[in-house]
Scaffold this motif. Sequence first.
Motif, PDB file in Angstrom:
ATOM      1  N   ILE A  62       0.892  -1.249   0.055  1.00  9.12           N
ATOM      2  CA  ILE A  62       0.030   0.268   0.008  1.00  9.12           C
ATOM      3  C   ILE A  62       0.877   1.294  -0.066  1.00  9.12           C
ATOM      4  O   ILE A  62       1.945   1.364   0.770  1.00  9.12           O
ATOM      5  CB  ILE A  62      -0.871   0.062   1.289  1.00  9.12           C
ATOM      6  CG1 ILE A  62      -1.834  -1.315   1.292  1.00  9.12           C
ATOM      7  CG2 ILE A  62      -1.809   1.339   1.193  1.00  9.12           C
ATOM      8  CD1 ILE A  62      -2.789  -1.294   2.347  1.00  9.12           C
ATOM      9  N   VAL A  63       0.627   2.170  -0.991  1.00 12.34           N
ATOM     10  CA  VAL A  63       1.541   3.429  -1.181  1.00 12.34           C
ATOM     11  C   VAL A  63       0.762   4.452  -1.152  1.00 12.34           C
ATOM     12  O   VAL A  63      -0.334   4.347  -1.663  1.00 12.34           O
ATOM     13  CB  VAL A  63       2.522   3.172  -2.369  1.00 12.34           C
ATOM     14  CG1 VAL A  63       3.436   2.036  -2.322  1.00 12.34           C
ATOM     15  CG2 VAL A  63       1.806   3.055  -3.722  1.00 12.34           C
ATOM     16  N   ASN A  64       1.148   5.522  -0.745  1.00  8.61           N
ATOM     17  CA  ASN A  64       0.338   6.995  -0.974  1.00  8.61           C
ATOM     18  C   ASN A  64       0.409   7.053  -2.361  1.00  8.61           C
ATOM     19  O   ASN A  64       1.428   7.112  -3.099  1.00  8.61           O
ATOM     20  CB  ASN A  64       1.286   7.984  -0.050  1.00  8.61           C
ATOM     21  CG  ASN A  64       0.991   9.357  -0.476  1.00  8.61           C
ATOM     22  OD1 ASN A  64       0.688   9.945  -1.284  1.00  8.61           O
ATOM     23  ND2 ASN A  64       0.679  10.055   0.998  1.00  8.61           N
ATOM     24  N   GLY A  65      -0.720   7.462  -3.269  1.00  2.00           N
ATOM     25  CA  GLY A  65      -0.790   7.606  -4.228  1.00  2.00           C
ATOM     26  C   GLY A  65      -0.097   8.745  -5.085  1.00  2.00           C
ATOM     27  O   GLY A  65       0.228   8.976  -5.994  1.00  2.00           O
ATOM     28  N   VAL A 110      -3.447   0.389  -3.539  1.00  2.00           N
ATOM     29  CA  VAL A 110      -3.325  -0.897  -2.878  1.00  2.00           C
ATOM     30  C   VAL A 110      -2.999  -1.887  -4.223  1.00  2.00           C
ATOM     31  O   VAL A 110      -3.735  -1.969  -5.213  1.00  2.00           O
ATOM     32  CB  VAL A 110      -4.418  -1.569  -2.242  1.00  2.00           C
ATOM     33  CG1 VAL A 110      -4.472  -2.997  -1.684  1.00  2.00           C
ATOM     34  CG2 VAL A 110      -4.939  -0.624  -1.155  1.00  2.00           C
ATOM     35  N   VAL A 111      -1.600  -2.334  -4.133  1.00  2.00           N
ATOM     36  CA  VAL A 111      -0.909  -3.069  -5.371  1.00  2.00           C
ATOM     37  C   VAL A 111      -0.804  -4.459  -4.878  1.00  2.00           C
ATOM     38  O   VAL A 111      -0.029  -4.848  -4.129  1.00  2.00           O
ATOM     39  CB  VAL A 111       0.201  -2.036  -5.708  1.00  2.00           C
ATOM     40  CG1 VAL A 111       0.851  -2.863  -6.988  1.00  2.00           C
ATOM     41  CG2 VAL A 111      -0.007  -0.908  -5.868  1.00  2.00           C
ATOM     42  N   MET A 112      -1.339  -5.481  -5.760  1.00  2.00           N
ATOM     43  CA  MET A 112      -0.945  -6.610  -5.849  1.00  2.00           C
ATOM     44  C   MET A 112      -0.145  -7.162  -6.986  1.00  2.00           C
ATOM     45  O   MET A 112      -0.753  -6.659  -8.280  1.00  2.00           O
ATOM     46  CB  MET A 112      -2.174  -7.577  -5.917  1.00  2.00           C
ATOM     47  CG  MET A 112      -1.845  -8.970  -5.776  1.00  2.00           C
ATOM     48  SD  MET A 112      -0.774  -9.777  -4.593  1.00  2.00           S
ATOM     49  CE  MET A 112      -2.212  -9.984  -3.101  1.00  2.00           C
ATOM     50  N   LYS A 113       0.969  -7.760  -6.826  1.00  2.00           N
ATOM     51  CA  LYS A 113       1.864  -8.233  -8.158  1.00  2.00           C
ATOM     52  C   LYS A 113       1.768  -9.626  -7.886  1.00  2.00           C
ATOM     53  O   LYS A 113       2.170 -10.320  -7.060  1.00  2.00           O
ATOM     54  CB  LYS A 113       3.193  -7.585  -8.060  1.00  2.00           C
ATOM     55  CG  LYS A 113       2.993  -6.074  -8.486  1.00  2.00           C
ATOM     56  CD  LYS A 113       4.619  -5.613  -8.511  1.00  2.00           C
ATOM     57  CE  LYS A 113       5.371  -6.327  -9.618  1.00  2.00           C
ATOM     58  NZ  LYS A 113       6.640  -5.567  -9.651  1.00  2.00           N
ATOM     59  N   VAL A 114       1.577 -10.333  -9.068  1.00  2.00           N
ATOM     60  CA  VAL A 114       1.988 -11.818  -9.186  1.00  2.00           C
ATOM     61  C   VAL A 114       2.744 -11.883 -10.418  1.00  2.00           C
ATOM     62  O   VAL A 114       2.541 -11.602 -11.398  1.00  2.00           O
ATOM     63  CB  VAL A 114       0.544 -12.655  -9.469  1.00  2.00           C
ATOM     64  CG1 VAL A 114       1.034 -13.984  -9.350  1.00  2.00           C
ATOM     65  CG2 VAL A 114      -0.484 -12.321  -8.427  1.00  2.00           C
ATOM     66  N   ASP A 115       3.767 -12.314  -9.917  1.00  2.00           N
ATOM     67  CA  ASP A 115       5.174 -12.315 -10.861  1.00  2.00           C
ATOM     68  C   ASP A 115       5.083 -10.707 -11.601  1.00  2.00           C
ATOM     69  O   ASP A 115       5.358  -9.846 -10.708  1.00  2.00           O
ATOM     70  CB  ASP A 115       4.966 -13.432 -12.294  1.00  2.00           C
ATOM     71  CG  ASP A 115       4.997 -14.833 -11.293  1.00  2.00           C
ATOM     72  OD1 ASP A 115       5.508 -15.016 -10.309  1.00  2.00           O
ATOM     73  OD2 ASP A 115       4.282 -15.715 -11.827  1.00  2.00           O
ATOM     74  N   ASP A 116       4.779 -10.757 -12.954  1.00  2.00           N
ATOM     75  CA  ASP A 116       4.907  -9.305 -13.372  1.00  2.00           C
ATOM     76  C   ASP A 116       3.622  -8.873 -13.426  1.00  2.00           C
ATOM     77  O   ASP A 116       3.359  -7.806 -14.322  1.00  2.00           O
ATOM     78  CB  ASP A 116       5.711  -9.517 -14.810  1.00  2.00           C
ATOM     79  CG  ASP A 116       7.229  -9.669 -14.443  1.00  2.00           C
ATOM     80  OD1 ASP A 116       7.715  -9.426 -13.351  1.00  2.00           O
ATOM     81  OD2 ASP A 116       7.775 -10.605 -15.314  1.00  2.00           O
ATOM     82  N   VAL A 117       2.490  -9.358 -13.204  1.00  2.00           N
ATOM     83  CA  VAL A 117       1.306  -9.148 -13.548  1.00  2.00           C
ATOM     84  C   VAL A 117       0.606  -8.216 -12.157  1.00  2.00           C
ATOM     85  O   VAL A 117       0.968  -8.598 -10.914  1.00  2.00           O
ATOM     86  CB  VAL A 117       0.207  -9.845 -13.705  1.00  2.00           C
ATOM     87  CG1 VAL A 117      -1.059  -9.643 -13.778  1.00  2.00           C
ATOM     88  CG2 VAL A 117       0.488 -10.692 -14.891  1.00  2.00           C
ATOM     89  N   GLU A 118       0.176  -6.925 -12.488  1.00  2.00           N
ATOM     90  CA  GLU A 118      -0.013  -5.954 -11.362  1.00  2.00           C
ATOM     91  C   GLU A 118      -1.434  -5.627 -11.505  1.00  2.00           C
ATOM     92  O   GLU A 118      -1.979  -5.309 -12.361  1.00  2.00           O
ATOM     93  CB  GLU A 118       0.906  -4.762 -11.459  1.00  2.00           C
ATOM     94  CG  GLU A 118       0.689  -3.781 -10.320  1.00  2.00           C
ATOM     95  CD  GLU A 118       1.589  -2.610 -10.424  1.00  2.00           C
ATOM     96  OE1 GLU A 118       2.895  -2.896  -9.937  1.00  2.00           O
ATOM     97  OE2 GLU A 118       1.253  -1.719 -10.711  1.00  2.00           O
ATOM     98  N   LYS A 119      -2.223  -5.395 -10.298  1.00  2.00           N
ATOM     99  CA  LYS A 119      -3.562  -5.036 -10.286  1.00  2.00           C
ATOM    100  C   LYS A 119      -3.429  -3.855  -8.982  1.00  2.00           C
ATOM    101  O   LYS A 119      -2.974  -3.984  -8.123  1.00  2.00           O
ATOM    102  CB  LYS A 119      -4.416  -6.092 -10.147  1.00  2.00           C
ATOM    103  CG  LYS A 119      -5.893  -5.750 -10.254  1.00  2.00           C
ATOM    104  CD  LYS A 119      -7.044  -6.721  -9.979  1.00  2.00           C
ATOM    105  CE  LYS A 119      -8.391  -6.199 -10.419  1.00  2.00           C
ATOM    106  NZ  LYS A 119      -9.021  -6.128 -11.762  1.00  2.00           N
ATOM    107  N   VAL A 120      -4.166  -2.893  -9.375  1.00  4.97           N
ATOM    108  CA  VAL A 120      -4.374  -1.814  -8.184  1.00  4.97           C
ATOM    109  C   VAL A 120      -5.762  -1.379  -8.030  1.00  4.97           C
ATOM    110  O   VAL A 120      -6.475  -1.326  -8.768  1.00  4.97           O
ATOM    111  CB  VAL A 120      -3.571  -0.609  -8.865  1.00  4.97           C
ATOM    112  CG1 VAL A 120      -3.652   0.713  -7.765  1.00  4.97           C
ATOM    113  CG2 VAL A 120      -2.226  -0.675  -9.211  1.00  4.97           C
ATOM    114  N   THR A 121      -5.956  -1.267  -6.687  1.00  2.00           N
ATOM    115  CA  THR A 121      -7.348  -0.720  -6.284  1.00  2.00           C
ATOM    116  C   THR A 121      -6.948   0.423  -5.361  1.00  2.00           C
ATOM    117  O   THR A 121      -5.656   0.620  -5.121  1.00  2.00           O
ATOM    118  CB  THR A 121      -8.120  -1.656  -5.727  1.00  2.00           C
ATOM    119  OG1 THR A 121      -9.494  -1.437  -5.532  1.00  2.00           O
ATOM    120  CG2 THR A 121      -7.770  -2.060  -4.107  1.00  2.00           C
ATOM    121  N   HIS A 122      -7.791   1.278  -5.319  1.00  2.00           N
ATOM    122  CA  HIS A 122      -7.723   2.742  -4.694  1.00  2.00           C
ATOM    123  C   HIS A 122      -8.471   2.532  -3.000  1.00  2.00           C
ATOM    124  O   HIS A 122      -9.407   2.094  -2.870  1.00  2.00           O
ATOM    125  CB  HIS A 122      -7.938   3.859  -5.371  1.00  2.00           C
ATOM    126  CG  HIS A 122      -7.215   3.698  -6.712  1.00  2.00           C
ATOM    127  ND1 HIS A 122      -5.697   4.052  -6.747  1.00  2.00           N
ATOM    128  CD2 HIS A 122      -7.526   3.475  -7.858  1.00  2.00           C
ATOM    129  CE1 HIS A 122      -5.381   3.873  -8.134  1.00  2.00           C
ATOM    130  NE2 HIS A 122      -6.575   3.515  -8.798  1.00  2.00           N
TER     131      HIS A 122
END
Length: 128
Positions: A62-65, A110-122
Amino acid sequence: MNIEILTLADSVQQYDGKLVIVGTFNVISAPKLPHVVPEMVVACKVEFLKDEAGKHILELCIVNGQTKEPIIAPIKTETPSLDIKGDFLYLNFVTNINNTLFKDAGLYDVVMKVDDVEKVTHLRINAQ
C-alpha cells in the motif's frame, strides 16, 4: 494469469475454495489525522492457466498515491508449486493488515503483483 478480485474488506472467510467477503470498501472517513486503521483485510483471487504451472511470487503493498511512500512494508510470499489439471486453477490470497497508519488524507494505492502482473485498487482517506 489474471488477478480477478482485489478488494479491501472488513472481514474475509474462505471455505471450499470460496471467498466470503464482508464489508468491501474504498473510502475511510478519519475523525482526525494521522489515522490508524485497526484492521482491514485484502482479498485477492487469481486465475492461473494450464501453462502457468509451478511457483509464483506474490507481493502486496500500500503506497501513498501522490508521494509513492510505502504505508506498509511490502508483503511477499510464494505460491506452492501449482499442478494445474485442466484449463485453469484459482487461488485465493487473504491478508489481514492491522494498525495501519495513514498520516494524510488523500488517495492510496493498494497494489498486488503476481510475478509481473499487477492490479491496483484505490483507498481514499477523507478527513472529517
